[in-house]
Scaffold this active site. Structure first.
Site, PDB file in Angstrom:
ATOM      1  N   ASP A 164      69.624  40.475  59.756  1.00 57.21           N
ATOM      2  CA  ASP A 164      69.295  39.143  60.288  1.00 57.21           C
ATOM      3  C   ASP A 164      70.180  38.727  61.457  1.00 57.21           C
ATOM      4  OD1 ASP A 164      67.520  38.990  58.088  1.00 57.21           O
ATOM      5  OD2 ASP A 164      69.128  38.224  56.821  1.00 57.21           O
ATOM      6  N   GLU A 165      70.656  39.680  62.231  1.00 52.73           N
ATOM      7  CA  GLU A 165      71.517  39.346  63.368  1.00 52.73           C
ATOM      8  C   GLU A 165      70.702  39.013  64.618  1.00 52.73           C
ATOM      9  OE1 GLU A 165      71.585  42.427  61.973  1.00 52.73           O
ATOM     10  OE2 GLU A 165      73.527  42.732  61.000  1.00 52.73           O
TER      11      GLU A 165
ATOM     12  N   LYS B 130      68.231  41.439  65.792  1.00 47.70           N
ATOM     13  CA  LYS B 130      67.999  42.731  66.447  1.00 47.70           C
ATOM     14  C   LYS B 130      66.636  42.762  67.138  1.00 47.70           C
ATOM     15  CE  LYS B 130      68.786  44.913  62.496  1.00 47.70           C
ATOM     16  NZ  LYS B 130      69.449  43.907  61.646  1.00 47.70           N
TER      17      LYS B 130
ATOM     18  N   HIS C  82      61.649  42.327  61.038  1.00 44.06           N
ATOM     19  CA  HIS C  82      61.964  41.964  62.412  1.00 44.06           C
ATOM     20  C   HIS C  82      60.966  40.913  62.878  1.00 44.06           C
ATOM     21  CE1 HIS C  82      64.301  45.879  63.522  1.00 44.06           C
ATOM     22  NE2 HIS C  82      64.883  45.158  62.604  1.00 44.06           N
TER      23      HIS C  82
ATOM     24  N   THR D 200      65.742  42.674  47.709  1.00 39.84           N
ATOM     25  CA  THR D 200      64.524  42.049  48.238  1.00 39.84           C
ATOM     26  C   THR D 200      63.328  42.304  47.310  1.00 39.84           C
ATOM     27  OG1 THR D 200      63.947  44.011  49.535  1.00 39.84           O
ATOM     28  CG2 THR D 200      65.301  42.326  50.629  1.00 39.84           C
TER      29      THR D 200
ATOM     30  N   ARG E 256      65.639  64.170  43.621  1.00 41.51           N
ATOM     31  CA  ARG E 256      64.723  65.236  44.056  1.00 41.51           C
ATOM     32  C   ARG E 256      63.413  65.253  43.291  1.00 41.51           C
ATOM     33  NH1 ARG E 256      69.232  69.759  43.600  1.00 41.51           N
ATOM     34  NH2 ARG E 256      70.934  68.495  44.375  1.00 41.51           N
TER      35      ARG E 256
ATOM     36  N   ASP F 273      74.308  29.176  70.713  1.00 44.22           N
ATOM     37  CA  ASP F 273      73.883  27.775  70.902  1.00 44.22           C
ATOM     38  C   ASP F 273      73.952  26.994  69.597  1.00 44.22           C
ATOM     39  OD1 ASP F 273      71.870  29.478  69.960  1.00 44.22           O
ATOM     40  OD2 ASP F 273      70.255  28.215  70.706  1.00 44.22           O
TER      41      ASP F 273
HETATM   42  P1  IMP Z   1      67.399  46.014  48.915  1.00 47.71           P
HETATM   43  O1  IMP Z   1      67.572  46.752  50.200  1.00 47.71           O
HETATM   44  O2  IMP Z   1      66.074  45.331  48.785  1.00 47.71           O
HETATM   45  O3  IMP Z   1      67.738  46.855  47.724  1.00 47.71           O
HETATM   46  O4  IMP Z   1      68.483  44.823  48.921  1.00 47.71           O
HETATM   47  C1  IMP Z   1      69.866  45.057  48.858  1.00 47.71           C
HETATM   48  C2  IMP Z   1      70.638  43.950  49.551  1.00 47.71           C
HETATM   49  O5  IMP Z   1      70.418  44.038  50.958  1.00 47.71           O
HETATM   50  C3  IMP Z   1      70.230  42.530  49.160  1.00 47.71           C
HETATM   51  O6  IMP Z   1      71.374  41.713  49.216  1.00 47.71           O
HETATM   52  C4  IMP Z   1      69.232  42.147  50.251  1.00 47.71           C
HETATM   53  O7  IMP Z   1      69.146  40.751  50.433  1.00 47.71           O
HETATM   54  C5  IMP Z   1      69.845  42.829  51.450  1.00 47.71           C
HETATM   55  N1  IMP Z   1      68.878  43.228  52.483  1.00 47.71           N
HETATM   56  C6  IMP Z   1      68.072  44.322  52.480  1.00 47.71           C
HETATM   57  N2  IMP Z   1      67.348  44.370  53.608  1.00 47.71           N
HETATM   58  C7  IMP Z   1      67.717  43.321  54.358  1.00 47.71           C
HETATM   59  C8  IMP Z   1      67.334  42.859  55.664  1.00 47.71           C
HETATM   60  O8  IMP Z   1      66.524  43.452  56.373  1.00 47.71           O
HETATM   61  N3  IMP Z   1      67.932  41.715  56.103  1.00 47.71           N
HETATM   62  C9  IMP Z   1      68.860  41.058  55.366  1.00 47.71           C
HETATM   63  N4  IMP Z   1      69.248  41.450  54.143  1.00 47.71           N
HETATM   64  C10 IMP Z   1      68.674  42.580  53.645  1.00 47.71           C
HETATM   65 MG    MG Z   2      65.655  41.001  59.568  1.00 48.79          MG
END
Ligand code: IMP
Ligand code: MG
Length: 347
Positions: free
Chosen positions: A13-14, A16, A43, A124, A138, A296
Site C-alpha cells: 500500500d505504498e 506502487k 494495485h 487477506t 511439493r 501532501d
Molecule cells: P496474506 O498474504 O493474505 O497471507 O496476508 C499476510 C499479511 O500480509 C497480512 O497482514 C495482510 O494484511 C498483508 N498483506 C498481504 N498482501 C498485502 C497487500 O498487497 N497490501 C497490504 N498488505 C498485504
Molecule cells: Mg496494494
C-alpha cells in the site's frame, strides 16, 4: 535485454501502482511482469479516469503491454476471470497480451477456506498461506497440470483464462536475453511483509524483495533501476500490534490519507516512518531511486514526526523533516534520487 523493478519498502500500500503507470508513460517497456504475491495484492490505478483495481495482472496491460504472471506468483483462477472480464470491458485485448507462467500454483476453494478458518495473523483470506505450503510441500497444483488435464470437450481452464497463453518463462526470458527488450517488474506487498525480512509470523508467504524477480526468470544482470516506494508514514493491515491507538495524529492520518485496504477494505493501522528500517529496505533491495508518497497528507497533519528505530523525533516544519530523511539516507542514495511526492502527483 534490460529490466526495471518496482518494490514496496514497507507493508504494501505504498502507492506502487501510480509509479508503475508513471514509468509506463516515460519508458518504452516491451513486457510487464508480476513476480510475487497473488490475489492478496491490489494495485489501484486509473485508466481513462476510470478506477481499476488489479490484483493479479500486471498494470502494464492497461498500456497494451505483454503482461506476464511469473512463477513467483500464485493465482486464483475465479478471481483472475473477474479481472480479465473487467479488462475486456475496457476493450483491452487480454487474450493476446496476458501470459501465465506454466509453473504458477493455483489456489483452490479449500485453500481459501483453510486460510479464513485458521488465521492467527490477519491475512487477506485469499488462500496465500495454504497454497504456498502445498507448493513447498511439493504437492501443489501448477497451472500446467490443469492444462494437461483438459480435453477438447472439457476445457474448464479456457472458461477462466480464455485464450491466454501458458508459457515456459525460463525459455521465454532466455530467448529475450540477447535482444533489446525492456521489462518492467511490478512487485507486490513490501519489505516488512517478506517471509524472511518481515516481522514473522506477521508476513506473507513469498518474498517481496527485488531479488525475487530471478525466480520468475529475469536474469539479475539485466537490472537497470530498482524503484523503491514508501509512504511518509507507515500503514499496516493485520493482527500484529502496530500503532499506539491513543495517538490522535494516527487517527487523523488514517482519515486524511483514506487508509483502507484495497483488497479487504479493512482499516489500516498507522505509525510514523521508521528511517532506520527504510534504510535497510533500500540497501537489501538495491534501490537506486526512492519515491516517498503521500507527502501532501503529512503536510496537512501539522505533526512532523518520524522514528529512527525506537527513537521518536519531531520537527518544526515539513522541510526540516524531509531534510533529515535526505541526510539520514545519504550513504545509500543521492538527494537527486529521492522524490517526495503528493498523493495525486504523477511520477
Ligand atoms: P496474506 O498474504 O493474505 O497471507 O496476508 C499476510 C499479511 O500480509 C497480512 O497482514 C495482510 O494484511 C498483508 N498483506 C498481504 N498482501 C498485502 C497487500 O498487497 N497490501 C497490504 N498488505 C498485504
Ligand atoms: Mg496494494
Amino acid at each position: 535485454m534490460k529490466s526495471d523493478i518496482i518494490v514496496g519498502l514497507q507493508y504494501g500500500d505504498e502507492g506502487k501502482g501510480k509509479v508503475v503507470l508513471g514509468l509506463l508513460e516515460q519508458n518504452n517497456y516491451d513486457v510487464c511482469l508480476r513476480f510475487n504475491g497473488g490475489p492478496n495484492a491490489g494495485h489501484t490505478v486509473y485508466h481513462n479516469d476510470q478506477k481499476v483495481i488489479l490484483h493479479q495482472i500486471p498494470c502494464g496491460i492497461l498500456y497494451n503491454k505483454v503482461s506476464i504472471i511469473g512463477s513467483g506468483c500464485v493465482i486464483d483462477l475465479a478471481k483472475l476471470k473477474f479481472e480479465i472480464d473487467a479488462l475486456k470491458a475496457l476493450d483491452i485485448d487480454v487474450d493476446s497480451l496476458l501470459k501465465i507462467s506454466k509453473n504458477v500454483h493455483t489456489i483452490t476453494q479449500k485453500h481459501i477456506e483453510e486460510d479464513i478458518s485458521n488465521d492467527p495473523i490477519g491475512s487477506t483470506g485469499s488462500g496465500i498461506r495454504p497454497v504456498n505450503r502445498d507448493k513447498y510441500d511439493r504437492k501443489g497444483i501448477r497451472i500446467i497440470k490443469l492444462k494437461e488435464r483438459m480435453t477438447e470437450e472439457d476445457n474448464v481452464l479456457e472458461e477462466y483464462i480464455g485464450k491466454c497463453e501458458i508459457i515456459d518463462t525460463t525459455e521465454y526470458f532466455c530467448n529475450m536475453f540477447n535482444t533489446n527488450k525492456y521489462v518492467l517488474c511490478e512487485g507486490a506487498q513490501g519489505f516488512n511483509l517478506d517471509i524472511d525480512f518481515g516481522h514473522y509470523p506477521y508476513v506473507t508467504s513469498t518474498h517481496c524483495v527485488s531479488g525475487f524477480i530471478n525466480s520468475s526468470g529475469i536474469p539479475i544482470n539485466t537490472v537497470e533501476n530498482v524503484y523503491g516506494i514508501c509512504k511518509i508514514y507507515e500503514t499496516y493491515v493485520g493482527k500484529m500490534e502496530f500503532e499506539d491507538t491513543t495517538e490522535d495524529s494516527f487517527q487523523k492520518l488514517r482519515e486524511l490519507g483514506d487508509e483502507k485496504g484495497s483488497t479487504t477494505g479493512r482499516d489500516r493501522q498507522i505509525n510514523w516512518l521508521d528511517v532506520h528500517r527504510l534504510n535497510q529496505a533500500i540497501i537489501i533491495n538495491s534501490v537506486n531511486k526512492l519515491i516517498v508518497n503521500k507527502c501532501d497528507i503529512m503536510e496537512q497533519l501539522d505533526d512532523f514526526t518520524l522514528k529512527e528505530n525506537e527513537k521518536i523525533m519531531s520537527f518544526g516544519d515539513f522541510e526540516k523533516m524531509k531534510r533529515h530523511i535526505v541526510v539520514y539516507l545519504r550513504n545509500v542514495l543521492d538527494e537527486d534520487d529521492i522524490i517526495f511526492s503528493g498523493n495525486k502527483d504523477r511520477i
